[in-house]
Design an enzyme around this catalytic site. Structure first.
Site, PDB file in Angstrom:
ATOM      1  N   ARG A  21      41.096  45.498  42.139  1.00  0.00           N
ATOM      2  CA  ARG A  21      40.085  46.198  42.913  1.00  0.00           C
ATOM      3  C   ARG A  21      40.081  45.689  44.352  1.00  0.00           C
ATOM      4  O   ARG A  21      40.071  44.492  44.603  1.00  0.00           O
ATOM      5  CB  ARG A  21      38.702  45.979  42.299  1.00  0.00           C
ATOM      6  CG  ARG A  21      37.602  46.780  42.983  1.00  0.00           C
ATOM      7  CD  ARG A  21      36.281  46.628  42.280  1.00  0.00           C
ATOM      8  NE  ARG A  21      35.679  45.320  42.479  1.00  0.00           N
ATOM      9  CZ  ARG A  21      34.408  45.030  42.179  1.00  0.00           C
ATOM     10  NH1 ARG A  21      33.647  45.952  41.622  1.00  0.00           N
ATOM     11  NH2 ARG A  21      33.916  43.831  42.394  1.00  0.00           N
ATOM     12  N   THR A  62      36.532  48.131  49.464  1.00  0.00           N
ATOM     13  CA  THR A  62      36.235  49.514  49.089  1.00  0.00           C
ATOM     14  C   THR A  62      35.814  49.664  47.634  1.00  0.00           C
ATOM     15  O   THR A  62      35.294  50.715  47.252  1.00  0.00           O
ATOM     16  CB  THR A  62      37.463  50.404  49.327  1.00  0.00           C
ATOM     17  OG1 THR A  62      38.514  49.992  48.423  1.00  0.00           O
ATOM     18  CG2 THR A  62      37.961  50.284  50.760  1.00  0.00           C
ATOM     19  N   ASP A  80      32.669  35.768  37.309  1.00  0.00           N
ATOM     20  CA  ASP A  80      34.041  36.261  37.147  1.00  0.00           C
ATOM     21  C   ASP A  80      34.575  35.786  35.799  1.00  0.00           C
ATOM     22  O   ASP A  80      34.862  34.605  35.618  1.00  0.00           O
ATOM     23  CB  ASP A  80      34.918  35.741  38.288  1.00  0.00           C
ATOM     24  CG  ASP A  80      36.293  36.372  38.294  1.00  0.00           C
ATOM     25  OD1 ASP A  80      37.002  36.278  37.263  1.00  0.00           O
ATOM     26  OD2 ASP A  80      36.687  36.954  39.328  1.00  0.00           O
ATOM     27  N   ASP A 109      38.072  33.993  35.840  1.00  0.00           N
ATOM     28  CA  ASP A 109      38.020  32.645  36.399  1.00  0.00           C
ATOM     29  C   ASP A 109      37.402  31.667  35.412  1.00  0.00           C
ATOM     30  O   ASP A 109      37.908  30.552  35.211  1.00  0.00           O
ATOM     31  CB  ASP A 109      37.212  32.639  37.690  1.00  0.00           C
ATOM     32  CG  ASP A 109      38.003  33.182  38.873  1.00  0.00           C
ATOM     33  OD1 ASP A 109      39.225  33.416  38.733  1.00  0.00           O
ATOM     34  OD2 ASP A 109      37.406  33.379  39.944  1.00  0.00           O
TER      35      ASP A 109
END
Length: 248
Positions: A142, A146, A240, A243
């Site tokens: 991603r 945007t 995340d 992560d």
């Protein structure tokens, strides 16, 4: 008893969580998944076990080893539920004592496809349930500015068009990456109604976007959260996932 909890101005349902035979005053109140009006979306039952596991992986103080352990338990629950949505056919067997048993067996072959890298964390849970299952990979990233997805890599079984596909990704935020992954599968001949998207936590915005773009894909999720923040991250979420699972 049902109540509402509010975080960042967004309401989320809360229920007394515990065994059904316990009186209401003995059940602690906990936030549970939101409901959505889409027939293709199935949310796991909000059991005490599931809520306790989700609480562990949401906690920012949970260490990586515990995060992996409790995430894997939820993934196993999701995969088991996903398999319940595959078609079966009649299959009768004879037991060791010579008696017939009227049963069923799965119809057709399956495979897993993980959306890298976080989706790879769900592969072992699928392998634990489906021995020697084939697994493909799709890399979609991603754009942080945007929030639009971009396809970088795909590697799928040669006969993927003839299989039921369990698409694996733990987080569904805007839905863009998951929708693109479904389009990749469809471009390889996989019918939309033979894809099951297996997911841990989703935003209501992502669920709505996904359900409207690919309405024949069945979604199996553990929890639909409160919403997205201004950066399009799920809140309250868990950070995340990749992560925390692989590096932190």
């Amino acid at each position: 008893m049902t109540s509402l909890q509010r975080t960042n101005g967004v309401q989320s349902p809360a229920l007394g969580v515990g065994p059904s035979y316990r009186p209401a005053e003995e059940k602690p109140t906990a936030t549970v998944s939101r409901e959505v009006p889409f027939d293709n979306v199935h949310v796991l039952s909000q059991t005490p076990q599931l809520i306790a596991l989700l609480t562990m992986i949401r906690d920012k103080n949970t260490e990586r080893g515990d995060f992996i352990f409790y995430s894997n338990r939820i993934i196993r629950l999701l995969v088991e539920e996903g398999l319940n949505h595959l078609p079966v056919v009649a299959h009768n067997v004879t037991s060791p004592v010579g008696k017939d048993y009227v049963g069923v067996r799965f119809e057709g072959k399956i495979c897993g496809v993980s959306i890298m890298r976080a989706g790879e964390s769900m592969e072992e849970g699928l392998r634990e349930c489906c021995r020697s299952v084939r697994i493909g990979k799709i890399l979609i990233q991603r754009n942080e500015e945007t929030s639009k997805p971009k396809l970088f890599y795909e590697k799928l079984p040669a006969d993927v068009a003839n299989r039921w596909v369990l698409l694996l990704d733990p987080m569904l935020a805007t839905g863009g990456s998951a929708i693109m992954a479904v389009e990749v599968l469809k471009s390889h001949g996989v019918p939309e109604d033979r894809i099951l998207f297996v997911n841990l936590i989703a935003s209501p915005e992502g669920i709505e976007n996904f359900a409207k773009h690919v309405p024949k894909v069945r979604v199996i999720t553990a929890f639909i959260d409160q919403g997205l923040n201004e950066a399009n991250y799920i809140v309250p979420g868990l950070g995340d996932f990749g992560d925390r699972y692989y590096t932190m």
